[in-house]
Design a protein around this motif. Structure first.
Motif, mmCIF file in Angstrom:
data_model
loop_
_atom_site.group_PDB
_atom_site.id
_atom_site.type_symbol
_atom_site.label_atom_id
_atom_site.label_comp_id
_atom_site.label_asym_id
_atom_site.label_seq_id
_atom_site.Cartn_x
_atom_site.Cartn_y
_atom_site.Cartn_z
ATOM 1 N N ARG A 165 -4.275 -60.129 -29.120
ATOM 2 C CA ARG A 165 -2.916 -59.646 -29.134
ATOM 3 C C ARG A 165 -2.837 -58.131 -29.151
ATOM 4 O O ARG A 165 -1.858 -57.535 -28.753
ATOM 5 N N ASP B 275 1.725 -62.586 -26.409
ATOM 6 C CA ASP B 275 3.058 -62.021 -26.531
ATOM 7 C C ASP B 275 4.135 -63.062 -26.269
ATOM 8 O O ASP B 275 5.115 -63.154 -27.007
ATOM 9 N N GLY C 296 6.155 -58.021 -28.979
ATOM 10 C CA GLY C 296 5.593 -58.800 -27.869
ATOM 11 C C GLY C 296 6.569 -58.832 -26.702
ATOM 12 O O GLY C 296 6.181 -58.633 -25.547
#
Ligand code: ATP
Ligand code: MG
Length: 619
Positions: free
Chosen positions: A36, A167, A350
């Motif tokens: 991430r 995301d 995100g």
């Protein structure tokens, strides 16, 4: 000990691998990815929220129903609790049992409505959020198809992958839980407050006095845990990046005996992740107990004062029980909301990253008056073309050439001279800065991009095969090609012999970009793919660099018929490949320094002569 010193320091490793997904890199390379990546605070929250709402717009009817369900379930929860009042008062006053049973039944009924509402709401929201995620993924993928080659050349594959995976997922998490909880929390808060106020002002005040304390403590813990959470995500990104890199580069690791160094470096990153995770999880887990204890204190004080009120002021016992129940319920949404803050922040961050890709400049639209083409003949002309990937750094200078159907034009020159760049310009992967490129006398910018590219068949320097059969991979070059045509094309480029020897012949599945084939075989399939196309312009960029010279000769002979009517550009380091070209351009630092046929260039005794006779290597 000497080996130890080659292990990079923890600081260097963390810096390199944590930033792997954020730093734009040239060339992409095999999927090096960050997971991430550090999920920072969103910068343009309002914009992201508005855009997410736009995605929800199509489902507004369902969302409305979901919210009504939340309203119903939260309302029944409050009402159900309130039913305790007559029940307890009835017990105290010795009311008749049937009355009591009725009240209990009603309470059960009310709770049941709440449960159903909750169930329906969850079903709807899961459906809505998954639909929204599907639409986001669709839009993102559609965008990827529109992005210019420049974007891929300057962004990391892993980073792009992480937009799709992490995301988008975090947005889903927020929609599934956080939004609903925020909404139901607010309703519970307001509803409880109104009910409490209607029951007893003093007790309500006592409960409310503690709210700022609870909120403050909650916010502090949330803030700290957000920092740790972010650090944890960054550490996770580093570990992911390192693992991915060492998997894709495993052969290189083995060849250079770097296994031990890898293990040690991984150990450093892994240890760091452990520490960050301990902190993040500790603080994340702290929230519940701390807030729980605080609300216990409120509860105890409310209970004491309430008890006193019952005895001294005649406050009914049922009301008192309901009230302390409410006072506990009152702080719950505050806790819940503060716990959702993390999820919401990382989802918005995100969303921002996802929208950033969607906002990337796509390949510019074709000109309105772009010519609907018409099959091209293949007269290619470059007039004083100059170009740099970065406008400040010119790579190609003043390139001029003319090629007509049936001709073979070769580019030779040292590594990095700009040969591939010329082909990038022809197919408009990049736009030129100066000069003009025409095909059949028309500027390539006046064609539709799709038409232009469908008239150019290319064998790229980097081979690529898709998951599918050999047949399907060749058919990629022209979708309406029959099996017979494919086999004929494969024969013409000398690929047929090796294909029939594969386990399932033309139906053999290609695995992982052709990992089950040799490099030369991969090239042959790429050439066959170009050969099946009917495009009048053919570009072969080091197409036969991994093929043995005998096979190369066979390919040449096989393709003679094909090239007779086409304009062919050949790039090759192996100069024997281009001996028969009608014109050979010798590129050096982006400039054509010599041009002519093989024989002409040899008699000139210039650069080509040096390259051909091997003298250049001695310089
Ligand atoms: N996508 C890119 N972005 C920025 N610079 C690039 C890019 N691709 C190539 N370059 C630079 O442009 C120059 C020419 O590269 P090009 O790929 O055209 O060389 P080449 O002649 O095909 O070399 P080779 O024989 O190794 O294939 C090189 O200096 C390279 O560093
Ligand atoms: Mg090249």
């Amino acid at each position: 000990m000497a080996e130890r010193s080659r292990v990079r320091s923890a600081e260097t490793l963390l810096k390199r691998y944590q930033s792997i997904g954020r730093v734009p890199q040239r060339g992409g390379g095999p999927g090096r990815g960050p997971g991430r990546g550090p999920g920072g605070k969103p910068k343009n929250t309002k914009d992201s929220i508005l855009r997410l709402l736009k995605y929800l717009e199509r489902y507004k009817f369902y969302v409305l129903i979901a919210f009504i369900c939340v309203l119903i379930s939260t309302g029944s929860n409050l009402a159900g609790s309130y039913m305790l009042r007559p029940i307890i008062n009835g017990l105290v006053e010795n009311a008749d049992l049937s009355q009591l049973a009725l009240s209990l039944l009603m309470m059960g009924g009310i709770y049941l409505v709440g449960v159903v509402g909750n169930y329906v709401q969850q079903r709807i929201m899961i459906w809505v959020s998954q639909s929204v995620l599907k639409n986001i993924r669709d839009d993102l993928f559609r965008k990827l198809q529109k992005l210019p080659v420049r974007y891929y050349d300057t962004h990391n594959n892993g980073e792009l992958m992480s937009r799709f995976m992490n995301d988008v997922d975090s947005i889903g998490e927020m929609m599934n839980h956080s939004v609903i909880q925020l909404f139901s929390g607010s309703i519970t808060l307001i509803g409880t407050l109104v009910l409490m106020l209607s029951m007893n002002l003093w007790l309500t005040l006592i409960t409310i006095v503690f709210v700022p304390v609870v909120a403050k403590v909650g916010a502090t813990i949330a803030g700290r845990s957000r920092n740790f959470h972010r650090a944890q995500q960054a550490a996770l990104g580093a570990v992911n990046g390192y693992i991915e890199e060492s998997i894709t580069g495993q052969k290189v690791v083995k060849v250079f005996c770097h296994e031990d160094i890898c293990k040690e470096e991984f150990g450093i990153l892994n240890q760091d992740l452990r520490e960050k995770q301990i902190k993040a999880q500790f603080f994340g887990g702290l929230m519940g107990p701390v807030l729980g204890n605080l609300s216990q204190i409120t509860y105890a004080i409310t209970a004491c004062v309430g008890g006193i009120l019952c005895v001294t002021q005649g406050f009914d016992v049922g009301g008192f029980s309901v009230f302390i129940n409410y006072s506990r319920q009152f702080s719950r949404p505050i806790n819940e909301v503060s716990m959702q803050v993390n999820t919401i922040f990382s989802a918005l961050a995100g969303a921002e990253r996802v929208f950033a890709v969607m906002d990337e400049e796509p390949e510019p639209e074709d000109a309105d008056d772009a010519l609907p083409t018409t099959e091209m003949k293949g007269h290619v002309e470059m007039k004083n073309v100059s170009f740099g990937y970065n406008p400040d750094k010119v790579i190609l200078k003043n390139i001029s050439l003319y090629a007509k159907p049936g001709q073979e034009i070769a580019f030779v020159g040292s590594t990095g001279a700009g040969k591939t760049t010329v082909t990038n310009l022809l197919s408009r992967f990049y736009d030129i800065q100066e000069g003009e490129i025409t095909i059949d006398g028309i500027n390539i910018y006046d064609y539709k991009r799709k038409d232009l590219r469908s008239n150019i068949a290319m064998v790229l320097q980097d081979t690529h095969l898709f998951t599918g059969t050999v047949m399907e991979n060749i058919r990629y070059g022209r979708l309406d090609a029959t099996d017979e045509e494919i086999i004929a094309a494969a024969k013409s480029v000398s690929a047929h012999n090796f294909i029939v020897r594969l386990s399932d012949g033309y139906q053999t599945m290609i695995e992982g970009d052709g990992a089950n084939l040799s490099q030369g075989q991969r090239q042959l399939l790429n050439i066959a793919r170009a050969a099946i196309s009917k495009a009048p312009i053919l570009v072969l960029d080091e197409a036969t660099s991994s093929v043995d010279t005998r096979t190369e000769k066979q390919i040449e002979r096989g393709m003679d018929a094909l090239m007779a009517t086409r304009t062919t550009f050949v790039i090759a380091h192996r100069l024997s490949t281009v001996r028969n070209a009608n014109a050979i351009m010798v590129l050096e630092h982006g400039v054509i320094i010599e041009r002519g046929t093989h024989d002409e260039l040899l008699t000139q005794k210039g650069r080509y002569y040096e390259l051909y006779t091997g003298k250049a290597e001695l310089d």
